[in-house]
Scaffold this motif. Structure first.
Motif, mmCIF file in Angstrom:
data_model
loop_
_atom_site.group_PDB
_atom_site.id
_atom_site.type_symbol
_atom_site.label_atom_id
_atom_site.label_comp_id
_atom_site.label_asym_id
_atom_site.label_seq_id
_atom_site.Cartn_x
_atom_site.Cartn_y
_atom_site.Cartn_z
ATOM 1 N N TYR A 87 63.823 20.165 31.067
ATOM 2 C CA TYR A 87 63.684 19.181 32.136
ATOM 3 C C TYR A 87 64.522 17.951 31.832
ATOM 4 O O TYR A 87 64.508 17.444 30.717
ATOM 5 C CB TYR A 87 62.211 18.804 32.306
ATOM 6 N N GLY A 88 65.243 17.467 32.838
ATOM 7 C CA GLY A 88 66.098 16.295 32.677
ATOM 8 C C GLY A 88 65.578 15.064 33.394
ATOM 9 O O GLY A 88 66.235 14.035 33.415
ATOM 10 N N PHE B 143 56.595 14.070 28.535
ATOM 11 C CA PHE B 143 56.862 14.246 29.958
ATOM 12 C C PHE B 143 55.530 14.321 30.693
ATOM 13 O O PHE B 143 54.574 14.921 30.201
ATOM 14 C CB PHE B 143 57.667 15.533 30.215
ATOM 15 N N ASP B 144 55.489 13.749 31.861
ATOM 16 C CA ASP B 144 54.281 13.780 32.661
ATOM 17 C C ASP B 144 54.015 15.210 33.142
ATOM 18 O O ASP B 144 54.867 15.809 33.804
ATOM 19 C CB ASP B 144 54.442 12.826 33.851
ATOM 20 N N ARG B 145 52.858 15.737 32.809
ATOM 21 C CA ARG B 145 52.535 17.123 33.143
ATOM 22 C C ARG B 145 52.518 17.338 34.658
ATOM 23 O O ARG B 145 53.003 18.368 35.147
ATOM 24 C CB ARG B 145 51.182 17.511 32.521
ATOM 25 N N TRP C 247 66.793 20.033 36.294
ATOM 26 C CA TRP C 247 66.931 20.660 34.978
ATOM 27 C C TRP C 247 68.180 20.128 34.300
ATOM 28 O O TRP C 247 69.218 19.964 34.946
ATOM 29 C CB TRP C 247 67.057 22.178 35.094
ATOM 30 N N SER C 248 68.123 19.924 32.971
ATOM 31 C CA SER C 248 69.326 19.523 32.233
ATOM 32 C C SER C 248 70.034 20.737 31.637
ATOM 33 O O SER C 248 71.219 20.656 31.334
ATOM 34 C CB SER C 248 68.996 18.510 31.136
ATOM 35 N N TRP C 249 69.317 21.819 31.452
ATOM 36 C CA TRP C 249 69.941 23.082 31.091
ATOM 37 C C TRP C 249 69.018 24.245 31.426
ATOM 38 O O TRP C 249 67.821 24.071 31.588
ATOM 39 C CB TRP C 249 70.419 23.166 29.645
ATOM 40 N N GLN C 250 69.651 25.418 31.515
ATOM 41 C CA GLN C 250 68.926 26.665 31.745
ATOM 42 C C GLN C 250 69.619 27.762 30.957
ATOM 43 O O GLN C 250 70.845 27.830 30.911
ATOM 44 C CB GLN C 250 68.923 27.036 33.235
ATOM 45 N N GLY D 212 59.278 19.082 27.304
ATOM 46 C CA GLY D 212 59.924 19.144 28.610
ATOM 47 C C GLY D 212 60.605 20.476 28.856
ATOM 48 O O GLY D 212 61.591 20.557 29.579
ATOM 49 N N GLN D 213 60.062 21.533 28.263
ATOM 50 C CA GLN D 213 60.648 22.850 28.436
ATOM 51 C C GLN D 213 59.729 23.749 29.259
ATOM 52 O O GLN D 213 58.506 23.641 29.171
ATOM 53 C CB GLN D 213 60.933 23.490 27.078
#
Length: 183
Positions: free
Chosen positions: A121-122, A4-6, A127-130, A89-90
């Motif tokens: 991260y989605g 994932f791009d920082r 967000w894809s989940w929390q 991505g977390q």
């Protein structure tokens, strides 16, 4: 090369924090639902034997950010530290829980212990989940203290009455029976 791009993840965190500040000021967290993918999940453990889980953006808006945050208008959740892992991505954020009510002798009501949120991260600034965690014993103790002092909000009293009624509460499941596992 990271998964994932920082810079994108950092921008996501900045957008999230700003939106949280706006929602705290308004006393309404439901607009945060736009920060989740359509099929996102959001859950937490509620002590021995019970979990909460909202599945999909609509349940996140209505249950997790709506009815579950009901009665907490005026409360703030300032993030104390945020860790970002661009490979997975977390994101993990540690926050405090502060009430706007003042203690009878002065001072602020604050939930003791550590609270936090763990996000996946989605993409597309969503967000894809929390998953959240907090010290349920300390939360309960503080609510009881506020009840005895007469400083608990009417909305929170209604929420606690609903929970104590024994009736089914949307989003709550026996441990291991939620539509999506905590882990």
């Amino acid at each position: 090369m990271p998964a994932f791009d920082r810079d994108e993840l950092d921008e996501m965190v900045n957008r999230w924090l700003e939106a949280n500040r706006r929602c705290e000021e308004a006393g309404d967290w439901r607009p945060l639902a736009e920060f989740y993918t359509e099929d996102a999940t959001y859950g937490w453990n509620v002590g021995p034997g019970r979990d909460f889980m909202a599945v999909g953006r609509d349940e996140i808006r209505d249950l997790a950010l709506g009815s579950e945050m009901g009665g907490l208008d005026g409360w703030s959740y300032p993030y104390q530290s945020i860790l970002v892992d661009d490979r997975s991505g977390q994101v993990v954020g540690f926050w405090k829980q502060l009430a706007d009510a003042e203690r009878p002798g002065g001072g602020t009501y604050e939930v003791a212990g550590i609270g936090g949120s763990w996000f996946r991260y989605g993409g597309g600034f969503r967000w894809s989940w929390q998953r959240d965690w907090f010290d349920l014993g300390n939360v309960t103790s503080l609510f009881v203290e506020m009840m005895k002092a007469g400083t608990l909000s009417d909305g929170m009293r209604r929420r606690l009455d609903r929970a104590a009624s024994g009736g089914a509460v949307p989003g709550y499941y026996r441990r291991g029976e939620s539509p999506v596992p905590i882990w």
